[in-house]
Design a protein around this motif. Structure first.
Motif, short mmCIF file in Angstrom:
data_model
loop_
_atom_site.label_atom_id
_atom_site.label_comp_id
_atom_site.label_asym_id
_atom_site.label_seq_id
_atom_site.Cartn_x
_atom_site.Cartn_y
_atom_site.Cartn_z
N THR A 289 34.89 31.53 41.07
CA THR A 289 35.03 32.56 40.04
C THR A 289 33.64 33.05 39.65
O THR A 289 32.74 32.25 39.38
CB THR A 289 35.73 31.97 38.80
OG1 THR A 289 37.05 31.56 39.18
CG2 THR A 289 35.82 32.99 37.69
N ASP A 313 38.67 39.27 48.44
CA ASP A 313 39.80 38.33 48.55
C ASP A 313 40.93 38.92 49.39
O ASP A 313 41.55 38.21 50.20
CB ASP A 313 40.33 37.99 47.15
CG ASP A 313 39.49 36.93 46.46
OD1 ASP A 313 38.69 36.27 47.15
OD2 ASP A 313 39.62 36.76 45.23
N GLU A 335 37.93 28.99 43.68
CA GLU A 335 38.15 29.97 42.62
C GLU A 335 39.05 29.41 41.52
O GLU A 335 38.72 29.50 40.33
CB GLU A 335 38.77 31.25 43.18
CG GLU A 335 39.01 32.30 42.10
CD GLU A 335 39.64 33.57 42.62
OE1 GLU A 335 39.67 34.56 41.89
OE2 GLU A 335 40.11 33.57 43.77
#
Length: 376
Positions: A289, A313, A335
Motif C-alpha cells: 500500500t 494492479d 498490499e
C-alpha cells in the motif's frame, strides 16, 4: 461382476420383503424382529464366506472411488486454505511513555483468527526449528526490489534466530545498495540468494538463466515500484509481465490451465526417459500500500498515485501471472497486509515495519506446507 450385483439386490429384497410379509400375517412384533435379525445375520455370514469369489474388479473399483473422492475433498480444502492465508488480524498497542514522543510508537503483532472457516487449515506461526525442518536442503531465490530485500531479511531473521552475530553480518551485507547477496546456512543446508532485479524484464532474464540449469526449490519475485517511478506506463508494465509469465511457465511441467495463450509446454520425453526435476514453488510479492502523503520525495508523490497504482494492479491480473488468475505464481499480498497494519507501520509510506514482512514469510511457509501436503 453383474452376478455379484444381482446377488446383492436379491439379498436386500429378502431382508426387506420377508419381514414385511410376516407382518402381514399378524405375527407378534418380537417374533418378527427376531426372525428378521436372524435372517440378516445369516445373509451377512453367507456374503462374507463367498467374498473371495467376488470379482476383484469390484473391490478395486470401490477403493479407487474412495481414493478419487478423497483427492477431490483435499484439493478443495487446499484451495480454500490458500485463499484464507492473508486473513490475519493485527494488534497495535501504544508503548509505555509513547504519549510523550512527537510520533507515538506502537507495538505491532499479528495472528490468524480462530474462526470456523480457518480452523481446519491449522495455520501455524513456524519457529526457527520448524522452518529449518521445512526448508532443509533447499535453494531459495528472492529476486526483485527493496520489498524483496526486506522479505529476504525477514526470512534470514527467522532462520538465524539463534545466531545474532551471523544475522547482523547478513543484514549488513544484504543491504548494500543495489547489490546481489548469497549465503549458505550449513547447519540446515539452506542456500539463500537475493538478486537485485527491480524491473520485470530483469526477472525474465533471471528465469531464462534458470532454464539453462536446474531452477531453485523456491522462487519469490516482485517488481513494479521502480517501473511506476522511472517508466510510469501501466501498459508497458503489463507487456513486461506477460513476457515474464511465458518465461516462468517454461520452468514447470505442462498444464492445460497455463497453456491458454501458448505459454504452456508439453514434455517430449519418452516413457523410458527419467522423470523431470520437480517444479519449483513460485511466489509473487505484490506491491505494498502506498501512502502518497508520506512518500519522501516530490517525484514519488507526483508519479506514484493511487490511480496509477490501481492501473498497475489491473495489468498484473490481466497478465495471468498469478495463480489466482490462472497463472503459475502464488500471490503474497503485501498490499492487504500493509493496508491492515496501517499508517503506524511505515515511516515513508512505502517500506513497512518488520512485522509486515515477517507475516509474509509465515504465509509463504504455510503455503509450502499446504502445497506439499505436509503437517508439522
Amino acid at each position: 461382476m453383474l452376478g455379484t450385483v444381482q446377488m446383492g439386490m436379491m439379498a436386500a429384497l429378502v431382508v426387506v420383503l420377508v419381514p414385511m410379509g410376516m407382518a402381514g400375517w399378524h405375527l407378534s412384533r418380537n417374533k418378527m424382529l427376531f426372525f428378521s435379525g436372524a435372517l440378516f445375520i445369516s445373509l451377512a455370514v453367507g456374503v462374507h464366506l463367498s467374498s473371495p469369489f467376488f470379482p476383484s474388479s469390484l473391490s478395486s473399483l470401490f477403493v479407487s472411488s474412495l481414493s478419487s473422492a478423497a483427492v477431490v475433498v483435499f484439493d478443495s480444502r487446499r484451495h480454500s486454505c490458500l485463499s484464507l492465508l492473508h486473513d490475519v488480524v493485527w494488534n497495535l498497542t501504544l508503548t509505555p511513555n509513547s504519549s510523550s514522543l512527537s510520533v507515538p510508537h506502537y507495538r505491532k503483532s499479528w495472528s490468524w483468527p480462530n474462526s470456523s472457516s480457518s480452523a481446519p487449515c491449522n495455520f501455524q506461526t513456524l519457529s526457527r526449528s520448524d522452518a529449518s525442518d521445512l526448508l532443509n536442503g533447499s535453494w531459495i531465490v528472492v529476486a526483485g526490489d527493496s520489498q524483496a530485500r526486506l522479505f529476504a531479511l525477514s526470512l534470514l531473521r527467522l532462520l538465524l534466530a539463534d545466531d545474532s552475530q551471523s544475522f547482523d553480518s547478513a543484514r549488513t551485507d544484504l543491504f548494500k545498495r543495489h547489490s546481489d547477496y548469497k549465503t549458505l546456512i550449513p547447519e540446515i543446508g539452506v542456500r539463500l540468494d537475493f538478486v537485485w532485479a527491480p524491473y520485470a524484464d530483469n526477472l525474465t532474464d533471471l528465469v531464462a538463466a534458470f532454464r539453462r540449469r536446474s531452477p531453485p526449490d523456491v522462487l519469490v519475485m516482485d517488481a513494479g515500484l521502480w517501473h511506476m517511478l522511472r517508466v510510469t506506463n501501466d501498459s508497458d508494465y503489463g507487456r513486461s509481465l506477460k513476457r515474464l509469465r511465458d518465461s516462468v511457465v517454461s520452468l514447470i511441467p505442462f498444464s492445460p490451465d497455463l497453456a491458454g495463450d501458448g505459454g504452456g509446454r508439453r514434455s517430449s520425453l519418452s516413457s523410458s526417459s527419467p522423470p523431470p526435476p520437480p517444479a519449483p514453488h513460485l511466489f509473487w510479492m505484490g506491491m505494498p500500500t502506498l501512502i502518497n502523503s508520506m512518500l519522501n520525495t516530490e517525484e514519488k508523490r507526483e508519479k506514484m498515485t493511487d490511480e496509477l497504482r490501481g492501473a498497475y494492479d489491473k495489468q498484473l491480473w490481466k497478465s495471468k501471472l498469478l495463480r489466482q488468475s490462472g497463472g503459475p505464481l502464488l500471490m503474497l499480498d503485501i498490499e492487504s497486509l500493509s493496508w491492515n497494519c496501517g499508517v503506524h507501520c511505515t515511516e515513508d509510506g512505502m517500506h513497512y515495519d518488520v512485522p509486515v514482512y515477517e507475516a509474509t514469510v509465515q504465509i509463504m511457509l504455510n503455503a509450502l506446507l499446504i502445497d506439499s501436503h505436509q503437517k508439522l
